[in-house]
Design a protein around this motif. Structure first.
Motif, PDB file in Angstrom:
ATOM      1  N   PRO A   7      23.728  11.736  26.459  1.00  0.00           N
ATOM      2  CA  PRO A   7      22.946  11.409  27.624  1.00  0.00           C
ATOM      3  C   PRO A   7      21.532  11.755  27.497  1.00  0.00           C
ATOM      4  CG  PRO A   7      25.073  12.085  28.457  1.00  0.00           C
ATOM      5  CD  PRO A   7      24.935  12.521  27.045  1.00  0.00           C
ATOM      6  N   GLY A   8      20.602  11.074  27.449  1.00  0.00           N
ATOM      7  CA  GLY A   8      19.115  10.804  27.334  1.00  0.00           C
ATOM      8  C   GLY A   8      18.563  11.199  25.883  1.00  0.00           C
ATOM      9  N   GLU A   9      19.443  11.212  24.812  1.00  0.00           N
ATOM     10  CA  GLU A   9      18.965  11.596  23.514  1.00  0.00           C
ATOM     11  C   GLU A   9      17.946  10.254  23.131  1.00  0.00           C
ATOM     12  OE1 GLU A   9      20.824  11.915  19.068  1.00  0.00           O
ATOM     13  OE2 GLU A   9      22.239  11.804  20.695  1.00  0.00           O
ATOM     14  N   LEU A  10      18.497   9.084  23.283  1.00  0.00           N
ATOM     15  CA  LEU A  10      17.832   7.725  22.687  1.00  0.00           C
ATOM     16  C   LEU A  10      16.519   7.906  23.310  1.00  0.00           C
ATOM     17  CD1 LEU A  10      17.758   5.739  20.671  1.00  0.00           C
ATOM     18  CD2 LEU A  10      18.923   4.156  22.376  1.00  0.00           C
ATOM     19  N   ALA A  11      16.459   8.086  24.671  1.00  0.00           N
ATOM     20  CA  ALA A  11      15.204   8.260  25.724  1.00  0.00           C
ATOM     21  C   ALA A  11      13.991   9.383  24.727  1.00  0.00           C
ATOM     22  CB  ALA A  11      15.461   8.638  26.901  1.00  0.00           C
ATOM     23  N   TYR A  12      14.913  10.570  24.657  1.00  0.00           N
ATOM     24  CA  TYR A  12      13.937  11.501  23.774  1.00  0.00           C
ATOM     25  C   TYR A  12      13.301  11.241  22.576  1.00  0.00           C
ATOM     26  CZ  TYR A  12      13.038  15.704  21.600  1.00  0.00           C
ATOM     27  OH  TYR A  12      12.236  16.770  20.498  1.00  0.00           O
ATOM     28  N   LEU A  13      14.287  10.387  21.890  1.00  0.00           N
ATOM     29  CA  LEU A  13      13.757  10.007  20.437  1.00  0.00           C
ATOM     30  C   LEU A  13      12.667   8.875  20.598  1.00  0.00           C
ATOM     31  CD1 LEU A  13      17.313   9.917  18.696  1.00  0.00           C
ATOM     32  CD2 LEU A  13      15.470  11.489  18.258  1.00  0.00           C
ATOM     33  N   ALA A  14      12.786   8.059  21.673  1.00  0.00           N
ATOM     34  CA  ALA A  14      11.727   6.956  21.938  1.00  0.00           C
ATOM     35  C   ALA A  14      10.463   7.568  22.083  1.00  0.00           C
ATOM     36  CB  ALA A  14      12.201   6.105  22.927  1.00  0.00           C
ATOM     37  N   LEU A  15      10.392   8.790  22.844  1.00  0.00           N
ATOM     38  CA  LEU A  15       9.234   9.541  23.497  1.00  0.00           C
ATOM     39  C   LEU A  15       8.422  10.144  22.110  1.00  0.00           C
ATOM     40  CD1 LEU A  15      10.061  10.483  26.837  1.00  0.00           C
ATOM     41  CD2 LEU A  15       8.382   8.691  26.106  1.00  0.00           C
ATOM     42  N   THR A  16       9.370  10.693  21.235  1.00  0.00           N
ATOM     43  CA  THR A  16       8.683  11.705  20.266  1.00  0.00           C
ATOM     44  C   THR A  16       8.909  11.238  18.806  1.00  0.00           C
ATOM     45  OG1 THR A  16      11.095  12.607  20.041  1.00  0.00           O
ATOM     46  CG2 THR A  16       9.658  13.712  21.698  1.00  0.00           C
ATOM     47  N   SER A  17       9.319   9.859  18.571  1.00  0.00           N
ATOM     48  CA  SER A  17       9.607   9.371  17.178  1.00  0.00           C
ATOM     49  C   SER A  17       9.560   7.971  17.415  1.00  0.00           C
ATOM     50  CB  SER A  17      10.675  10.001  16.471  1.00  0.00           C
ATOM     51  OG  SER A  17      11.881   9.546  17.006  1.00  0.00           O
ATOM     52  N   LYS A  18       9.698   7.246  15.844  1.00  0.00           N
ATOM     53  CA  LYS A  18      10.061   5.922  15.863  1.00  0.00           C
ATOM     54  C   LYS A  18      11.461   5.707  16.151  1.00  0.00           C
ATOM     55  CE  LYS A  18       8.258   3.296  12.889  1.00  0.00           C
ATOM     56  NZ  LYS A  18       7.674   2.510  11.773  1.00  0.00           N
ATOM     57  N   PRO A  19      11.870   5.239  17.217  1.00  0.00           N
ATOM     58  CA  PRO A  19      13.379   5.113  17.579  1.00  0.00           C
ATOM     59  C   PRO A  19      13.962   4.181  16.754  1.00  0.00           C
ATOM     60  CG  PRO A  19      12.245   4.068  19.363  1.00  0.00           C
ATOM     61  CD  PRO A  19      11.349   4.943  18.349  1.00  0.00           C
ATOM     62  N   GLU A  20      13.516   3.002  16.246  1.00  0.00           N
ATOM     63  CA  GLU A  20      14.030   2.388  15.344  1.00  0.00           C
ATOM     64  C   GLU A  20      14.850   2.847  14.189  1.00  0.00           C
ATOM     65  OE1 GLU A  20      10.711  -0.012  12.847  1.00  0.00           O
ATOM     66  OE2 GLU A  20      10.308   0.138  14.890  1.00  0.00           O
ATOM     67  N   LEU A  21      14.280   4.005  13.848  1.00  0.00           N
ATOM     68  CA  LEU A  21      14.709   4.599  12.492  1.00  0.00           C
ATOM     69  C   LEU A  21      16.170   5.209  12.903  1.00  0.00           C
ATOM     70  CD1 LEU A  21      11.473   6.060  10.747  1.00  0.00           C
ATOM     71  CD2 LEU A  21      12.633   3.939  10.459  1.00  0.00           C
TER      72      LEU A  21
END
Length: 94
Positions: A7-21
């Motif tokens: 929970p919240g991991e993908l949101a964190y990644l979207a805010l701090t990196s390129k989530p598509e990777l």
């Protein structure tokens, strides 16, 4: 695949990196573990260029599916829309 993120991991990644990777990598792993008799390749190169994710036959030569992943932020579209709106001609009333 969605349940493989905390929970919240993908949101964190979207805010701090390129989530598509990370989505591409997680999707590649999911496909590789579920598609018997296939090879899943990331950053696969063919005659058209680099493909984000390819599902290949077992020999690794023939593509069965090609996927391109893109991520965008909502503010990316705001700027593009403003540019496009300024380039459009004003409608004429008849």
């Amino acid at each position: 695949m969605a349940t493989s993120y905390a929970p919240g991991e993908l949101a964190y990644l979207a805010l701090t990196s390129k989530p598509e990777l990370t989505v591409r990598d997680r999707l590649a792993w999911t496909l590789q573990t579920r598609l018997a008799g296939a090879v899943v390749a990331r950053e696969w190169r063919n005659t058209a260029g680099w493909i984000d994710l390819a599902v290949l036959d077992m020999a690794g030569h023939s593509p069965q599916a090609l996927l391109e992943l893109k991520a965008a932020y909502t503010f990316d579209f705001g700027g593009a829309r403003q540019i496009i709106c300024h380039q459009l001609p004003q409608p004429t009333h008849r």
